[in-house]
Design a protein around this motif. Sequence first.
Motif, PDB file in Angstrom:
ATOM      1  N   ASN A   1      -6.381  -1.200  12.226  1.00  0.00           N
ATOM      2  CA  ASN A   1      -5.563  -0.108  11.704  1.00  0.00           C
ATOM      3  C   ASN A   1      -5.662   1.195  12.481  1.00  0.00           C
ATOM      4  OD1 ASN A   1      -4.285  -1.531   9.670  1.00  0.00           O
ATOM      5  ND2 ASN A   1      -6.042  -1.292   8.283  1.00  0.00           N
TER       6      ASN A   1
ATOM      7  N   THR B   1      -2.688   1.697  17.683  1.00  0.00           N
ATOM      8  CA  THR B   1      -1.240   1.619  17.523  1.00  0.00           C
ATOM      9  C   THR B   1      -0.799   0.157  17.633  1.00  0.00           C
ATOM     10  OG1 THR B   1      -0.839   1.792  19.886  1.00  0.00           O
ATOM     11  CG2 THR B   1      -0.930   3.859  18.651  1.00  0.00           C
TER      12      THR B   1
ATOM     13  N   HIS C   1       8.831   0.480  17.161  1.00  0.00           N
ATOM     14  CA  HIS C   1       7.613   0.789  16.380  1.00  0.00           C
ATOM     15  C   HIS C   1       6.353   0.815  17.228  1.00  0.00           C
ATOM     16  CE1 HIS C   1       9.921   0.291  12.704  1.00  0.00           C
ATOM     17  NE2 HIS C   1      10.395  -0.848  13.193  1.00  0.00           N
TER      18      HIS C   1
ATOM     19  N   LYS D   1       3.460   3.282  16.352  1.00  0.00           N
ATOM     20  CA  LYS D   1       3.066   3.482  14.955  1.00  0.00           C
ATOM     21  C   LYS D   1       1.730   2.832  14.690  1.00  0.00           C
ATOM     22  CE  LYS D   1       7.493   3.782  12.589  1.00  0.00           C
ATOM     23  NZ  LYS D   1       8.405   3.045  11.694  1.00  0.00           N
ATOM     24  N   LYS D   2       1.066   3.313  13.663  1.00  0.00           N
ATOM     25  CA  LYS D   2      -0.158   2.653  13.224  1.00  0.00           C
ATOM     26  C   LYS D   2       0.242   1.555  12.228  1.00  0.00           C
ATOM     27  CE  LYS D   2      -3.268   5.062  15.432  1.00  0.00           C
ATOM     28  NZ  LYS D   2      -3.937   6.297  15.047  1.00  0.00           N
TER      29      LYS D   2
ATOM     30  N   THR E   1      -0.714   0.627   9.439  1.00  0.00           N
ATOM     31  CA  THR E   1      -0.652   0.970   8.008  1.00  0.00           C
ATOM     32  C   THR E   1       0.722   1.491   7.592  1.00  0.00           C
ATOM     33  OG1 THR E   1      -1.766   2.982   8.744  1.00  0.00           O
ATOM     34  CG2 THR E   1      -3.061   1.432   7.455  1.00  0.00           C
ATOM     35  N   THR E   2       1.520   1.943   8.558  1.00  0.00           N
ATOM     36  CA  THR E   2       2.832   2.488   8.183  1.00  0.00           C
ATOM     37  C   THR E   2       3.928   1.420   8.205  1.00  0.00           C
ATOM     38  OG1 THR E   2       3.366   3.065  10.459  1.00  0.00           O
ATOM     39  CG2 THR E   2       2.205   4.733   9.177  1.00  0.00           C
ATOM     40  N   LEU E   3       3.528   0.165   8.499  1.00  0.00           N
ATOM     41  CA  LEU E   3       4.538  -0.898   8.623  1.00  0.00           C
ATOM     42  C   LEU E   3       4.639  -1.728   7.345  1.00  0.00           C
ATOM     43  CD1 LEU E   3       3.674  -2.286  12.187  1.00  0.00           C
ATOM     44  CD2 LEU E   3       5.412  -0.592  11.595  1.00  0.00           C
ATOM     45  N   SER E   4       5.782  -2.408   7.172  1.00  0.00           N
ATOM     46  CA  SER E   4       5.930  -3.341   6.046  1.00  0.00           C
ATOM     47  C   SER E   4       5.208  -4.642   6.380  1.00  0.00           C
ATOM     48  CB  SER E   4       7.411  -3.628   5.824  1.00  0.00           C
ATOM     49  OG  SER E   4       7.882  -4.465   6.874  1.00  0.00           O
TER      50      SER E   4
ATOM     51  N   LYS F   1       4.257  -6.157  10.009  1.00  0.00           N
ATOM     52  CA  LYS F   1       2.867  -6.393  10.416  1.00  0.00           C
ATOM     53  C   LYS F   1       2.705  -7.807  10.966  1.00  0.00           C
ATOM     54  CE  LYS F   1       0.617  -3.388   7.060  1.00  0.00           C
ATOM     55  NZ  LYS F   1      -0.304  -3.322   5.941  1.00  0.00           N
TER      56      LYS F   1
ATOM     57  N   THR G   1     -10.731   8.134  13.140  1.00  0.00           N
ATOM     58  CA  THR G   1     -10.324   7.917  11.750  1.00  0.00           C
ATOM     59  C   THR G   1     -11.382   8.414  10.783  1.00  0.00           C
ATOM     60  OG1 THR G   1     -11.315   5.730  11.635  1.00  0.00           O
ATOM     61  CG2 THR G   1      -9.025   5.848  12.383  1.00  0.00           C
TER      62      THR G   1
END
Length: 750
Positions: free
Chosen positions: A97, A100, A135, A138-139, A141-144, A148, A256
């Motif tokens: 997580n 990226t 994407h 993006k990290k 955690t921000t994905l559906s 993922k 993090t």
Amino acid sequence: MMLSLKNITKDYKIGKRSFRALNNINLQFNKGEFVSILGPSGCGKTTLLNIIGGLDRYSKGDLFINGVSTKEFDDKDWDSYRNHSIGFVFQSYNLINHLTVLDNVELGMTLSGVSQTKRKNRSIEVLEKVGLKSHLYKKPTTLSGGEKQRVAIARALVNDPDIILADEPTGALDSETATEILSLIQQISKNKLVIMVTHEKMHADAYSTRIIRLKDGEIISKNAQTKDIISDDYKPKRTSMNFFTALKLSFNNLKTKKFRTIITAIAASVGIIGVGLVLAISNGFREQISDIEKDQLVNLPILIGREETEVGFDRAGATTFIPENYEENELVVYNPAQDTHINKITQEFITYLEAMDNDIYTTIHYEFGYTPTVITTENQTPEIMDLSKIGFSSFIIPEETMSDYYTLKAGMFPQNPYQVVLLIDEWNVIEQDIVEALGYDPNEKLYFDDVLNKELTIALNDDLYLEQNGVFFPNYSDLEYVSDNGVKLEIVGIIETTDDTLEYSNGGIKYLYSLKTELLGLNANSNICEAQANSDQSVFDLSALTPSEKEQLMSFIGCNTENPFLIQIYTNSVEHKESIKEHIALYNEGRALEEKIFETDLAKAIGETLSTLITSISVVLTAFASISLVVSSIMIGIIIYISVLERTKEIGIIRSLGGSKRDIARVFNAESLIIGTFAGILGVVMTFILTFPINNIAVKYDESLKNVAQVNITHLIILVVISAFLTFIGGLIPSRIASKKNPVEALRVE
Ligand code: ADP
Ligand code: MG
């Protein structure tokens, strides 16, 4: 690529008992197949997949890769197999997580040592293929969920493995997304072997070319082999994560949990600050000493005494002689003379010395050992001043520099041989003995004005010593006469030292060197001197004298003007001092030891002694401060251990991508190294900042302490390295624990 399982059995040990998860599995897989493994929960599907993927080890049987047995595979072979030949897709995605999307996909390639640009291009290409082009940064955690899983598929594909292993890849997805993912997997299954675990018969029927049913660890049905068995060679290639990747992984991870990292680093930096400050202060002192040596001590003369021992404060008083072996009840006899060199100060040497280049010295003073008789008159009665109670000595600095070393409290500095000054301390304190020796009543108040202009007299030999029948005696009965005819001195000033390095006396009368020369001149031809020069008996009691006793006696009464017992050579720079020493060394060349002349450089001795002192103090303080370094490295160990627990899943993921045990250790070593370096830099910066208030406070106590704390760049760099090193050591055990973690269990952790 062909896989073949022969009688694969897997037993799990649960305490003393064992549990058979797979029993006698015989299977063959081939390139181009899309095989589904169906079965209820707990029947051993994941276990089977993990064994096929080299993440778990079978207990019995054999797994053949392209006909090559894996029985003799070591850890590295399995790592390589996973990295190059296997792509895992999990139900729970197992993405890292804190990285990226792009970095997650790149990770597998990083392990196989592909260059950065190639890695990036390839990863973008694959991500494009699974529909995630927008994407990249993006990290996870921000994905559906579906997105993922696409990332996970991209990661599985990126190394272009021959085998894709998917463990319930749609288990966490809604049916619509599941269909999308399954078509994606089907699409990539061309030219690859895909083995998918599922418990949805519908999915298996719709997408796979073959279905294997599993129950309680055994195969209950399997479709016929659809393709021919192709066999080529298999040779595992080695993989390794480079350290930079490990750093990046750990750096992102630390980002993090910034707060904890910063607190840890602050705690770890305390020890560094401690050691740093000790070093800064000892460094400041040392520079100060060398400044003093250059500016102030340089005016201290080089001394050549009749007897020379090494000078140093550690030698003061006590002997430094330690016998090598002695009996417990033995008294060891020691003669200090054995460590003393006798300088033969001959006329030859003096001539040689005075032939020295005029530029390198300012003056040479000779001390002949004359102890004058001083008379003080108070209330009209003359009295002999007791020189054992009062210091009566000449200045040992050049006259021009007097105001650098002494502060005038009243009156003026002496201008001629007949003017003297009284030395007291900065609080106007003067010892009772001195006051009494000067002839004052110590019980009455004494003011500067009482002392200023006071007259002292030095008795001349012809007045003081009277002859009767060839024997001399001091004329103490008519001191008034002696005093009236003597050499008059006047106390013209009261002074204190600006610097404690110069005066160790408790105060007293100071006079110019020229007074001595004057007095020696006046006494040289006195009757007593002539009589003593011509006799080997004492002129006082006619006792027989050895030559050295005779010389001593002559010196004492001021008849010796030829054999100095102390030579003081003055100069004005450290370089000149060295030249003078070289000049003396040149004299010594080729001479036997007893003919050599040894000198003492008081300034240097003082400097050296002070620096030894500072060194020993710093060593002790550093040792104390180092304890906190040890404590912080243990603390780092604990912190890293906590991190290992938190990052267990990541350990599993890296292992599933083909990361070796060493790679895992490297990730955590990188973490401790980052914390340690950060703590080191923090500590060093804090040390630097703290030197300012320390100097500000110190200067309030003593003007000369204004630069008492001075950082040294080399020290600071070494401190950062030490900090990094110690935390690295602290992190070794937890990172070893991490590297030994079972990847299968690590992946099961939520
Ligand atoms: P599935 O994936 O088919 O649901 P698994 O392969 O995960 O099943 O597990 C098969 C069986 O092995 C289960 O009964 C499970 O409890 C057991 N098992 C799995 N891993 C371990 C382990 N490390 N120790 C003991 N038993 C295990
Ligand atoms: Mg399972």
